[in-house]
Design a protein around this motif. Structure first.
Motif, PDB file in Angstrom:
ATOM      1  N   ASP A 163      37.453  35.084  35.746  1.00 18.72           N
ATOM      2  CA  ASP A 163      36.512  35.838  34.921  1.00 18.72           C
ATOM      3  C   ASP A 163      35.945  37.025  35.691  1.00 18.72           C
ATOM      4  O   ASP A 163      35.799  38.119  35.147  1.00 18.72           O
ATOM      5  CB  ASP A 163      35.353  34.936  34.459  1.00 18.72           C
ATOM      6  N   ILE A 164      35.635  36.793  36.948  1.00 16.94           N
ATOM      7  CA  ILE A 164      35.112  37.880  37.763  1.00 16.94           C
ATOM      8  C   ILE A 164      36.178  38.953  37.960  1.00 16.94           C
ATOM      9  O   ILE A 164      35.944  40.143  37.766  1.00 16.94           O
ATOM     10  CB  ILE A 164      34.645  37.359  39.141  1.00 16.94           C
ATOM     11  N   HIS A 215      36.798  40.998  34.795  1.00 15.24           N
ATOM     12  CA  HIS A 215      35.553  41.252  34.088  1.00 15.24           C
ATOM     13  C   HIS A 215      35.682  42.437  33.136  1.00 15.24           C
ATOM     14  O   HIS A 215      35.186  42.417  32.013  1.00 15.24           O
ATOM     15  CB  HIS A 215      34.440  41.506  35.112  1.00 15.24           C
ATOM     16  N   ASP A 216      36.369  43.469  33.595  1.00 15.35           N
ATOM     17  CA  ASP A 216      36.444  44.692  32.799  1.00 15.35           C
ATOM     18  C   ASP A 216      37.582  44.679  31.787  1.00 15.35           C
ATOM     19  O   ASP A 216      37.603  45.466  30.862  1.00 15.35           O
ATOM     20  CB  ASP A 216      36.589  45.903  33.728  1.00 15.35           C
ATOM     21  N   PRO A 250      39.171  41.569  30.140  1.00 13.37           N
ATOM     22  CA  PRO A 250      39.354  40.128  29.985  1.00 13.37           C
ATOM     23  C   PRO A 250      40.654  39.768  29.255  1.00 13.37           C
ATOM     24  O   PRO A 250      41.137  38.642  29.383  1.00 13.37           O
ATOM     25  CB  PRO A 250      38.121  39.689  29.175  1.00 13.37           C
TER      26      PRO A 250
END
Lengths: 555, 318, 135
Positions: free
Chosen positions: B208-209, B212-213, B215
């Motif tokens: 997820d990290i 993040h931009d 997904p």
């Protein structure tokens, strides 16, 4: 100064004044002498706290923790059961061998089944090619079982059956044969091996995955404790673990860990530990290292008593007694100079008897070559009879107790066994440890080291890596009729023609239904065998529901 | 040549022979590979990697079972380490797939690493070409599985399944940098065991990290139990979906191009190396050079540059 | 720069589950520098032969303790022949009576190792065939 300290001081003096001088002139044969617990000391002296621990750890025969034996009188009361494992070819041939053995003074029967029977295949199955009747008798239907026990009064003999994955089916057949002889279930005495965990670990005749196998086993426990109360429902076996190459410590450790798993499952299934606990029996190997073996048996008894009392909260002493059958070590026999095996078996017999066994099979000298001949079987049985009647070791109970070495070794084995048991518990119990291949790998490593020692001559095996002879003597060997499969196939066909196939189908469908649910399967299996459903049909019905186990090994 | 035709006809015996030639670096190797090269490019190559004990072989077995239903011809390459002491190897991965060995649509080959690092053997790439040409349209490569250093599989496989299991030290913290990067689809095996959810959660968190931009590009994570044959169909569906997504994004072609580029580079440098060895004979000269350096009669860079210059000048090597 | 390795398949045909010997020999042959493939238990002759072919082994070593060798060993030799793979050398071990050996050899089993054979004898046997298998 205490007695112990006095001895310690004297020993030190002896070492300095006597021993060291002697060693300078005459060094010992080896740097280090070893057994499976580690290094063996030169001389053993009394242990420090022996008075305190005598009552708790050694005690008296027939009393907790049973280190000295499970009965108060042991062989002064009754000798062990002499029970030769036998069976080959057709039911007729095996029946003849059983009658011969009973005439020779054997006191119990022990049935060997062929591999297709042990893995739940009929003789006409493709998988059975080459194997029918080879390592034991072929049983396809109740018909074979009727012939096998023809003329043998089942209310009088006790019968041990080496059968595991399809144990429920063979037990059902035995019950059905007894019924035909007019003998009721309550009177039947004997044992089924029924120990599936060691099949995954060491022996390889598994069928179903662990969970379903464990259910079959607890079904048998439950059924027998009500219906066949004198039957030993399981023989938790270290024998094959040792044969697969484990050392003495591992033999005890993995056997007890298997035992723990069975008891756990039975308790989970709602059974009362004091009800089924007394019907659990064990089966160990006897090897050549006489004193280590004796210590092994004593340690095993003590550990099991503690397990049942402390871990499972058993209340009755009968549940804490580790009763065991012993077989002399098959893997210690040599194909070279086979008569030497008679001597090995004699030493191993002594180990088992000094270790307090309840029954004993002595191997025949020619078993590294083939199935034993009648002559060889007789010598093996005579070996037991000589130890029983001539050696004098049966006059007193646990005669090696108090030997500084044997007591120390008993303690050391116990300690190392607990370490293994803890490790297996950490892995989540025996089933998990097997799935991970942990137990198999431990055994494999020991087997490899053992064989390497023989190759390097660190370990001498007479006739194999020392004292060889150029020309091996010719020996008589027993041959099994290669046409046997046809004979069995013919019999299956005849049975199938004669039976009521509608009824068979119906009984198998009922069994399948029950297997999908949670009923005890024993009554369904008994119903099916009575209608002459074949072993393969019954096992395949369960295969459809349970699936098959896949070997998990770590190389 | 005869052997190539036999391979194209589907003879397992000849295919197996050719694999050995490739493995053994035999003189016919290049000829065979080049002759078959036009017939390659049709297979989907899946790499299965992950730490020892994460259940790779069992997973491969169950993928086989699942994909066989789709009329595929499947080739498996299972790599195990060679012993650094004896040079021997004990190849046991196929035990778990052995029940398929009677199936004519399956070809399983065990390979020893033969000293090659990176989780596969030096010949693995060429062996995939042979299987590809022989008509195996799905090729599964099971790596050794020592973990961190097994990045080489990226250059070989179209898609990589990174297998993890609870209780194997497979928590994210324990993972060295790099290993997370190679997975296309993450497989959490032994989903019925305690801790499986935790492994999945941690993976989720890390990915997820990372995405993040964007997904939509997050890698799929699939929970399976290979032993109980659960979740395999879903896993394979997500593999095929993932591939389709890459294709739509135009990344599939890029991936294959990168693969070829890397392979060419590798062959090129290997060839150069071999040539040097033949013409400069440097393995033999090495000892002399060491002496020169020990006595400080030479310096490392100037020595090598000098040798290379004379090599290029004299060379009529090609 | 050819790098040829002898490859050996250790197979357990039949139903017998005693794999102590097979596992030992597999590991010992690995330690002797060979590439060894092990099949696991309960293999049919057909699956052993398919494995031998796919793995392109030079030798197939069969381990059997149940007494089924007289039917299973020759069956494997026969199937290898049917599959054009008669150049793969077959040897066997286990509980095999002396009397059965000549007949097994006649049917194409190259060598039989009885219990107690040192690993060195097996390695010597393999090395004696190195040239024959082209390694």
């Amino acid at each position: 100064m205490s007695e112990y300290e006095k001895i310690k001081k004297e020993k030190k003096e002896w070492e300095e004044k006597k021993l060291n001088k002697f060693l300078e002139k005459a060094p010992e044969r080896k740097e280090e002498f070893k057994n499976s617990t580690g290094e063996v000391e030169r001389v053993y002296t009394p242990q420090e706290d022996i008075e305190d621990k005598y009552v708790n750890e050694i005690g008296f025969p027939g009393q907790y923790p049973f280190t000295r034996g499970v009965y108060p009188t042991m062989y002064r009361g009754r000798l062990w059961t002499m029970r030769q494992y036998a069976g080959f070819g057709t039911a007729e041939e095996s029946n003849k061998r059983y009658k011969y053995l009973l005439e020779q003074g054997q006191t119990g029967l022990s049935v060997a089944f062929d591999l297709p029977t042990q893995i739940g295949y009929d003789s006409d199955d493709e998988m059975s090619i080459g194997e029918v009747g080879k390592v034991g008798v072929a049983i396809d239907t109740l018909k074979d079982m009727e012939i096998l026990f023809d003329g043998i009064p089942l209310e009088k003999v006790s019968t041990s059956m080496t059968i595991n994955a399809p144990a429920a089916v063979l037990l059902a057949m035995y019950i059905a044969v007894a019924e035909k002889q007019g003998v009721s279930k309550e009177k039947l005495r004997g044992t089924i091996q029924n120990d599936i965990l060691k099949e995954y670990i060491a022996r390889g005749t598994y069928i179903y995955p662990p969970e379903s196998s464990m259910r079959l086993i607890t079904d048998i426990f439950e059924y027998c404790s009500d219906e066949v109360p004198k039957w030993n429902t399981i023989s938790i076996s270290g024998y094959h673990i040792r044969e697969a190459g484990s050392d003495a410590v591992q033999e005890v450790a993995f056997t007890i860990a298997d035992g723990i798993e069975y008891v756990k499952k039975a308790i989970e299934a709602g059974l009362d530990v004091d009800k089924f606990g007394r019907r659990l029996s064990f089966f160990f190997n006897a090897h050549n290292d006489l004193l280590e073996e004796v210590a092994k048996f004593r340690a095993a008894r003590r550990i099991w008593a503690k397990v049942m009392k402390e871990k499972f909260d058993a209340k009755k002493e009968k549940s804490m007694r580790l009763r065991f059958h012993t077989q002399t070590g098959g893997s210690t026999l040599t194909a070279q100079q086979p008569d030497n095996n008679i001597v090995r078996v004699a030493i191993q017999t002594l180990a088992a008897v000094l270790g307090g066994t309840q029954s004993l099979h002595t191997n025949s000298r020619d078993e590294a070559l083939s199935l034993p001949t009648e002559d060889s079987v007789r010598i093996a049985l005579r070996t037991q009879q000589i130890v029983a009647h001539e050696s004098g070791v049966t006059k007193t109970i646990d005669p090696l107790a108090g030997s500084h070495y044997v007591e120390k070794l008993t303690d050391e084995i116990e300690e190392q066994v607990w370490e293994y048991i803890d490790k297996i518990e950490e892995l989540g119990g025996m089933t998990k440890a097997i799935e991970k291949g942990y137990v198999q790998k431990e055994i494999q490593d020991s087997a490899y080291d053992y064989q390497k020692e023989i190759e390097n001559k660190e370990r001498i095996v007479v006739g194999v890596n020392k004292y060889q002879i150029d020309k091996e003597p010719e020996s008589d060997i027993l041959k099994v009729n290669p046409k046997l499969r046809e004979v069995q196939i013919d019999r299956i066909e005849k049975v199938k023609k004669k039976r009521d196939s509608k009824k068979v189908e119906q009984k198998l469908a009922e069994l399948k239904n029950a297997a999908e649910g949670s009923d005890n399967l024993m009554p369904y299996i008994i119903d099916a065998v009575k209608e002459y459903a074949t072993l393969g049909e019954i096992c395949n019905t369960l295969r459809d529901v349970f699936g098959e186990y896949e070997e998990s090994i770590v190389l | 040549m005869d052997i190539e035709n036999k391979i194209l006809e589907g003879s397992p015996r000849h295919l197996a022979r050719a694999i050995s030639m490739v493995e053994n670096n035999s003189p016919q190797k290049e000829e065979i590979i080049d002759a078959l090269y036009p017939k390659t490019g049709n297979a989907l190559i899946i790499g299965v990697t992950g730490s020892p004990g994460s259940g790779k072989s069992t997973l491969v077995d169950k993928i086989l079972k699942n994909e066989l239903k789709k009329d595929q011809k499947i080739g498996v390459i299972a790599v195990d380490p060679s012993s650094p002491f004896s040079g021997g190897a004990l190849l046991g991965d196929r035990i778990r797939m052995q029940k398929h060995s009677g199936n004519p649509n399956i070809f399983i080959r065990s390979m020893a690493s033969r000293g090659h690092l990176g989780g596969i053997s030096a010949a693995t790439s060429d062996v995939t070409k042979l299987l590809d040409a022989a008509g195996y349209n799905l090729i599964i490569i099971e790596t050794i599985g020592v973990g961190q250093t097994e990045v080489e599989i990226i250059e070989l496989a179209d898609i990589i399944l990174l297998t993890m299991a609870p209780g194997m030290g497979d928590d994210i913290q324990a993972m060295k940098a790099g290993i997370m990067e190679i997975g296309d689809v993450f497989v959490v095996n032994k989903k019925d065991k305690d801790g499986a959810d935790k492994v999945k959660k941690e993976l989720d968190y890390v990915l997820d990290i990372k995405y993040h931009d964007n997904p939509e590009n997050k890698n799929p994570i699939k929970m399976v139990s290979a032993l109980n044959n659960e979740g395999i169909e879903e896993l394979m569906n997500s593999v095929y979906n993932y591939i389709n997504k890459l294709k739509k994004q135009g990344k599939w072609e890029d991936k294959r191009k990168t693969k070829i580029k890397k392979e060419l580079k590798k062959i090129f440098s290997k060839k150069i190396h071999e040539l040097m060895d033949i013409h400069i004979n440097y393995t033999e000269k090495l000892d002399d050079w060491v002496k020169l350096l020990m006595n400080k009669e030479e310096k490392p860079y100037s020595l090598i540059n000098k040798e290379l210059k004379s090599f290029i000048k004299e060379s009529e090597i090609l | 720069m050819s790098d040829k390795k002898i490859r050996i398949l250790i197979g357990k045909p039949g139903l017998d589950g005693h794999d102590r010997g097979a596992k030992y020999i597999a590991r010992a042959l690995k330690d002797a520098g060979y590439e060894v493939i092990y099949t696991g238990l309960r293999q049919t002759p057909q699956s052993i032969v398919n494995t031998a072919i796919q793995e392109d082994v030079d030798f197939v070593g069969l381990s059997l303790l149940s007494g089924a060798h007289n039917s299973l060993f020759p069956k494997i030799v026969e199937l290898l022949k049917e599959n054009d793979a008669e150049d793969i050398i077959v040897f066997g071990g286990g509980v095999i009576p002396e009397d059965d050996i000549p007949n097994l050899k006649k049917q194409g089993v190259e060598e039989i190792f009885t219990p107690g054979t040192p690993i060195k004898d097996v390695v010597d046997f393999i090395e004696s065939k190195r040239e024959k298998v082209g390694k």
